[in-house]
Design a protein around this motif. Structure first.
Motif, PDB file in Angstrom:
ATOM      1  N   ASP A  41      76.196  40.367  17.550  1.00  0.00           N
ATOM      2  CA  ASP A  41      76.685  39.557  16.436  1.00  0.00           C
ATOM      3  C   ASP A  41      77.930  38.746  16.755  1.00  0.00           C
ATOM      4  O   ASP A  41      78.386  37.956  15.939  1.00  0.00           O
ATOM      5  CB  ASP A  41      76.930  40.424  15.198  1.00  0.00           C
ATOM      6  CG  ASP A  41      77.663  41.709  15.518  1.00  0.00           C
ATOM      7  OD1 ASP A  41      78.184  41.813  16.640  1.00  0.00           O
ATOM      8  OD2 ASP A  41      77.711  42.598  14.652  1.00  0.00           O
TER       9      ASP A  41
ATOM     10  N   GLU B 195      81.096  39.658  17.159  1.00  0.00           N
ATOM     11  CA  GLU B 195      82.359  40.083  16.563  1.00  0.00           C
ATOM     12  C   GLU B 195      83.388  40.341  17.665  1.00  0.00           C
ATOM     13  O   GLU B 195      83.083  40.921  18.698  1.00  0.00           O
ATOM     14  CB  GLU B 195      82.166  41.357  15.740  1.00  0.00           C
ATOM     15  CG  GLU B 195      81.449  41.153  14.426  1.00  0.00           C
ATOM     16  CD  GLU B 195      82.338  40.573  13.348  1.00  0.00           C
ATOM     17  OE1 GLU B 195      83.569  40.553  13.548  1.00  0.00           O
ATOM     18  OE2 GLU B 195      81.792  40.140  12.318  1.00  0.00           O
TER      19      GLU B 195
ATOM     20  N   LYS C  34      82.257  49.577  14.319  1.00  0.00           N
ATOM     21  CA  LYS C  34      82.180  49.128  15.709  1.00  0.00           C
ATOM     22  C   LYS C  34      81.741  50.256  16.650  1.00  0.00           C
ATOM     23  O   LYS C  34      81.211  49.993  17.731  1.00  0.00           O
ATOM     24  CB  LYS C  34      83.508  48.527  16.156  1.00  0.00           C
ATOM     25  CG  LYS C  34      83.794  47.172  15.495  1.00  0.00           C
ATOM     26  CD  LYS C  34      85.071  46.545  15.995  1.00  0.00           C
ATOM     27  CE  LYS C  34      85.307  45.189  15.323  1.00  0.00           C
ATOM     28  NZ  LYS C  34      86.568  44.551  15.762  1.00  0.00           N
TER      29      LYS C  34
ATOM     30  N   ARG D  27      78.045  49.941  16.791  1.00  0.00           N
ATOM     31  CA  ARG D  27      77.637  48.845  17.670  1.00  0.00           C
ATOM     32  C   ARG D  27      77.829  49.225  19.131  1.00  0.00           C
ATOM     33  O   ARG D  27      76.987  48.920  19.973  1.00  0.00           O
ATOM     34  CB  ARG D  27      78.465  47.593  17.357  1.00  0.00           C
ATOM     35  CG  ARG D  27      78.239  46.986  16.001  1.00  0.00           C
ATOM     36  CD  ARG D  27      76.883  46.281  15.898  1.00  0.00           C
ATOM     37  NE  ARG D  27      76.830  45.450  14.713  1.00  0.00           N
ATOM     38  CZ  ARG D  27      76.565  45.888  13.488  1.00  0.00           C
ATOM     39  NH1 ARG D  27      76.327  47.189  13.307  1.00  0.00           N
ATOM     40  NH2 ARG D  27      76.546  45.072  12.459  1.00  0.00           N
TER      41      ARG D  27
END
Length: 224
Positions: free
Chosen positions: A23, A25, A128, A131
């Motif tokens: 994504d 980020e 996070k 992820r």
């Protein structure tokens, strides 16, 4: 709990902000081990960065300590992650063995290398971690299991390195291990007196102290 902790830093990690796929980020979670001494200031290690300064970094989160012991727990829960879970993966700055949330207390003051630091709060896991490990609800598991690691504020700047001793200098709250802290504040309906005692604990980060005072006030207002 022992009155004195003697341990050593196994590894020190720093990292620059980079993008987390898929994504895109920004994150400072990707860190690499460094060999020589690294200067630790009031805002963290030289060469280390955080992307979200609202939730990471700052005076009360200057240094993140994560026990390497916990990675075996994560690998057992998700065997597909076993090859990747190792010190540094969750964005910690220092890694040790034999020093966990059951032995460390809020407010503890340690000498690490030539620096002095104080435990200010446990880490609050965020998305996070999911992820990073590519596992849904990994952050919830880490929090529920109490294997979050913790943050230090810097009382006296200095240099730290792998192999440095970790010496306990002060323990103002011997009753408030990080494990006990999590047990109390995560209870479905926490004990009001316990929350107020935790909020008043010397060394606890100011925002956390305010949060638990407000929680105690709410519970008192809605008692019964």
């Amino acid at each position: 709990m022992e009155d004195r902790l003697e341990n050593r830093v196994d590894q020190v990690f720093v990292g620059r902000v980079r993008l987390m796929l898929p994504d895109g980020e920004a994150t400072g979670m990707f860190k690499s081990a460094v060999e020589g001494p690294v200067q630790l200031s009031a805002t963290g290690l030289a060469g280390d960065e955080q992307a979200d300064l609202r939730h990471h970094g700052g005076a009360d989160k200057a240094l993140h300590h994560y026990p390497a012991d916990h990675y075996a727990v994560i690998a057992e829960e998700w065997p597909q992650c076993a090859a990747m879970v190792a010190p540094g993966v969750l964005g910690e700055n220092i890694s040790t063995r034999g020093m966990t949330e059951h032995e460390v207390c809020i407010g503890d003051v340690f000498r690490i290398g030539s620096a002095q630091v104080q435990v200010s709060q446990p880490r609050s896991p965020c998305w996070k971690i999911d992820r990073r490990l590519k596992v849904d609800d990994a952050s919830r598991f880490v929090e529920a299991a109490g294997i979050t690691g913790w943050y230090y504020r810097v009382l006296s700047p200095g240099a730290i390195a792998a192999g440095d001793g970790i010496e306990l200098l002060e323990r103002p709250n011997p009753w408030l291990s990080l494990a006990h802290y999590w047990d109390e504040v995560m209870a479905h309906r926490p004990d009001i007196a316990s929350l107020r005692r935790i909020a008043a604990a010397p060394g606890l980060a100011a925002d956390k102290a305010q949060r638990w005072r407000e929680r105690a006030d709410w519970l008192e207002t809605h008692a019964g």
